[in-house]
Scaffold this motif. Structure first.
Motif, mmCIF file in Angstrom:
data_model
loop_
_atom_site.group_PDB
_atom_site.id
_atom_site.type_symbol
_atom_site.label_atom_id
_atom_site.label_comp_id
_atom_site.label_asym_id
_atom_site.label_seq_id
_atom_site.Cartn_x
_atom_site.Cartn_y
_atom_site.Cartn_z
ATOM 1 N N PHE A 78 0.350 11.152 19.030
ATOM 2 C CA PHE A 78 0.469 10.735 17.484
ATOM 3 C C PHE A 78 -0.824 10.811 16.823
ATOM 4 C CE2 PHE A 78 4.061 8.474 19.922
ATOM 5 C CZ PHE A 78 5.104 9.123 19.158
ATOM 6 N N CYS A 79 -2.110 11.546 17.335
ATOM 7 C CA CYS A 79 -3.096 11.517 16.668
ATOM 8 C C CYS A 79 -3.773 12.889 17.261
ATOM 9 C CB CYS A 79 -4.189 10.435 16.948
ATOM 10 S SG CYS A 79 -4.370 10.398 18.686
ATOM 11 N N GLY A 80 -4.780 13.283 16.591
ATOM 12 C CA GLY A 80 -5.653 14.646 16.939
ATOM 13 C C GLY A 80 -6.452 14.539 18.052
ATOM 14 N N CYS A 81 -6.570 13.277 18.641
ATOM 15 C CA CYS A 81 -7.487 13.299 19.731
ATOM 16 C C CYS A 81 -7.213 14.159 21.044
ATOM 17 C CB CYS A 81 -7.527 11.873 20.469
ATOM 18 S SG CYS A 81 -8.148 10.619 19.442
ATOM 19 N N SER A 82 -8.133 14.737 21.621
ATOM 20 C CA SER A 82 -8.227 15.916 22.795
ATOM 21 C C SER A 82 -7.305 15.064 23.964
ATOM 22 C CB SER A 82 -9.415 16.246 23.034
ATOM 23 O OG SER A 82 -9.284 16.990 24.390
ATOM 24 N N CYS A 140 -10.812 8.784 21.903
ATOM 25 C CA CYS A 140 -9.823 8.038 21.145
ATOM 26 C C CYS A 140 -10.222 7.603 19.767
ATOM 27 C CB CYS A 140 -9.465 6.791 22.012
ATOM 28 S SG CYS A 140 -11.146 6.197 22.977
ATOM 29 N N CYS A 141 -9.221 7.306 19.022
ATOM 30 C CA CYS A 141 -9.379 7.148 17.719
ATOM 31 C C CYS A 141 -8.670 5.934 17.275
ATOM 32 C CB CYS A 141 -8.914 8.263 16.829
ATOM 33 S SG CYS A 141 -7.137 8.476 16.763
ATOM 34 N N PRO A 142 -8.670 5.354 16.095
ATOM 35 C CA PRO A 142 -8.153 4.103 15.534
ATOM 36 C C PRO A 142 -6.483 4.214 15.899
ATOM 37 C CG PRO A 142 -9.867 4.720 13.761
ATOM 38 C CD PRO A 142 -9.568 5.838 14.951
ATOM 39 N N VAL A 143 -5.871 5.509 15.906
ATOM 40 C CA VAL A 143 -4.464 5.383 16.066
ATOM 41 C C VAL A 143 -4.144 5.294 17.647
ATOM 42 C CG1 VAL A 143 -2.472 7.000 16.135
ATOM 43 C CG2 VAL A 143 -3.969 7.240 14.068
ATOM 44 N N CYS A 144 -4.746 5.966 18.469
ATOM 45 C CA CYS A 144 -4.321 5.810 19.792
ATOM 46 C C CYS A 144 -5.148 4.421 20.617
ATOM 47 C CB CYS A 144 -4.622 6.995 20.803
ATOM 48 S SG CYS A 144 -6.307 7.616 20.489
ATOM 49 N N SER A 145 -5.785 3.998 19.942
ATOM 50 C CA SER A 145 -6.621 2.675 20.414
ATOM 51 C C SER A 145 -5.991 1.581 19.599
ATOM 52 C CB SER A 145 -7.807 2.436 20.468
ATOM 53 O OG SER A 145 -8.370 2.836 19.056
HETATM 54 ZN ZN ZN Z 1 -6.464 9.292 19.070
#
Ligand code: ZN
Ligand code: MN
Length: 476
Positions: free
Chosen positions: A22-26, A37-42
């Motif tokens: 659900f986000c662009g993280c690798s 990680c980014c605000p979405v996946c954390s």
């Molecule tokens: Zn993310």
């Protein structure tokens, strides 16, 4: 006691996408902790998820390969629970409306085919990971949080650990063939949770379902299921109750151990995720195109290898263990037209050399054309089968072509009466005892004579020709 095991299976497999669900993280494995990680996946409040198109496609692909229906409409749901590796306090999953449903895998065990019905293949996100240190502190790692995960759920159609093992082997083969998942259980990229109970079909008597977690190999699943069936049988015999619970498999002690009493779906308070729109796969994805892009699946390939090439079942099984190996074999056959010889080379010398070099067939230093060329030299009688094995090793180690190695090494067959005649005469002269024995009808004595010729020609004579010429000289 007529109690029969009844086993169902949930398999989670990480999908081969570059970015998260659900986000662009690798999704790269093995990077520095919490660097992906980014605000979405954390799980920072107020962020919004956007579904990964590729992940949806890979689940549709899997569903089609397993004979599932693709939903006309489906939705993501929130599965609510608290655990430190899941910072949102809910996992985005699918509940009442999975992406694909109603499939099957047929497994063969001891000559019997069993149909295992697949209830659903749905899409969800993976959680992060907790690390519990010896000093009592715990660390949380979010790189894995939000990795696209598909869950493949069967009906409770298994009645033995052997069937479970055959199913998992087949499922892993299929997801690898169609390129949707690595299926590597050792890396945690594929995880299984069997649910086991035993039932008496006549009386309806049954034990409660027990779920087993913490299984890191197909062998582990097999052992755990076997153990659990035994444990439940014994409990019934002793009149002890089996509770509905979750147990873990101890690899060390080879036993299942109580983890917690089992939660039920109601405990998770599922509800549709209001942040994500319902999906309409048929309208958004070209389902027929995905279907057409599926490769031939392992079972069909095995049948074709036996029918079209006349290969034994064993060969067909080995050659289709991976798609890369099957493709390699077919390329060799296409060039040399001798399926059994191609099969022997791929399963034999090539696999042996690849194994000892620790290489997959994709990285083979000898190409299918290289093997076909070598086979051609044997078929044309230019080199013997024994020399071919040495030539092959040199090809593998140096990357040189077969013809070059044969030429520079002077490895052509020593043949023809004029070349072999004098050598055979010499062997006959030096082995009077064997000659006498052979003339008296002791067939075994011939071995020493053929061996003598092969030694003098450094294995470069054609054994059949040598055999014929010896007979001509001694028996006529
Ligand atoms: Zn993310
Ligand atoms: Mn799940």
């Amino acid at each position: 006691m007529g109690m029969r095991p009844k086993i169902g299976l949930e398999v989670h497999a990480q999908l081969l996408t570059d970015s998260k669900m659900f986000c662009g993280c690798s999704t790269r494995f093995g990077e520095t902790a919490n660097s992906q990680c980014c605000p979405v996946c954390s799980g920072v409040p107020g962020t919004l998820p956007v579904a990964n198109r590729k992940a949806v496609e890979l689940v549709i692909r899997t569903g089609l390969a397993l004979g599932c229906e693709v939903a006309e409409r489906c939705r993501f749901a929130r599965k609510n629970y608290f655990y430190p590796d899941m910072p949102k306090n809910y996992q985005i999953s699918q509940y009442e409306e999975p992406l694909t449903y109603d499939g099957r895998i047929d497994v063969d065990v001891d000559g019997d085919t069993h149909r295992i019905r697949i209830r659903r293949v749905h899409l969800e996100e993976d959680t992060g990971k907790n690390f519990h240190l010896p000093d009592g502190t715990s660390l949380v790692e979010y790189n894995r949080a939000g990795t696209p995960l598909m869950e493949i759920v069967t009906e409770p159609d298994f009645s033995s650990a052997e069937q479970v093992r055959a199913y998992l082997t087949s499922l892993r083969e299929i997801v690898r063939y169609i390129g949707v998942a690595s299926g590597n259980m050792e890396e945690g990229a594929m995880r299984c949770e069997p649910t086991v109970n035993i039932v008496d079909d006549e009386t309806g008597e049954r034990t409660e379902c027990v779920e087993i977690k913490n299984l890191a190999s197909i062998r582990g699943v097999y052992e755990a299921v076997k153990y659990e069936v035994r444990r439940q049988r014994r409990a019934v015999e002793d009149g002890e109750p089996i509770r509905q619970e979750t147990r873990r498999w101890s690899e060390e002690k080879q036993e299942t151990q109580l983890m917690r009493t089992k939660e039920s779906a109601g405990d998770y308070m599922y509800f549709p995720d209001p942040d994500l729109l319902p999906m309409v796969p048929a309208a958004e994805w070209d389902i027929d195109k995905i279907r057409q892009s599926l490769p031939e699946l392992p079972d069909a390939l095995r049948a074709r290898f036996m029918n079209d090439y006349g290969l034994p079942e064993y060969d067909a099984g080995v050659l289709t263990a991976s798609k890369a190996m099957a493709d390699y074999f077919e390329e060799v056959v296409g060039l040399c037209n001798d399926a059994k010889a191609a099969s022997n080379w791929v399963m034999g010398d090539l696999s042996r050399m690849l194994n000892s070099a620790g290489l997959g067939i994709e990285a083979s230093p000898v190409s299918p054309a290289g093997i076909a060329e070598l086979l051609g030299l044997v078929q044309a009688g230019k080199i013997t089968g024994k020399i071919a094995k040495d030539v092959f090793e040199t090809m593998f180690e140096t990357g040189q072509a077969a013809a070059t190695i044969v030429e520079s090494g002077g490895l052509e067959v020593v043949g023809g009466e004029d070349e072999l005649g004098p050598i055979i005469d010499q062997v006959i002269a030096e082995n009077a005892a064997a000659v006498a024995d052979y003339r008296e009808g002791k067939k075994k004595a011939k071995g020493a004579l053929v061996g003598g010729v092969m030694k003098l020609t450094k294995g470069q004579a054609d054994p059949q020709q040598v055999n014929r010429l010896i007979d001509e000289k001694l028996l006529s």
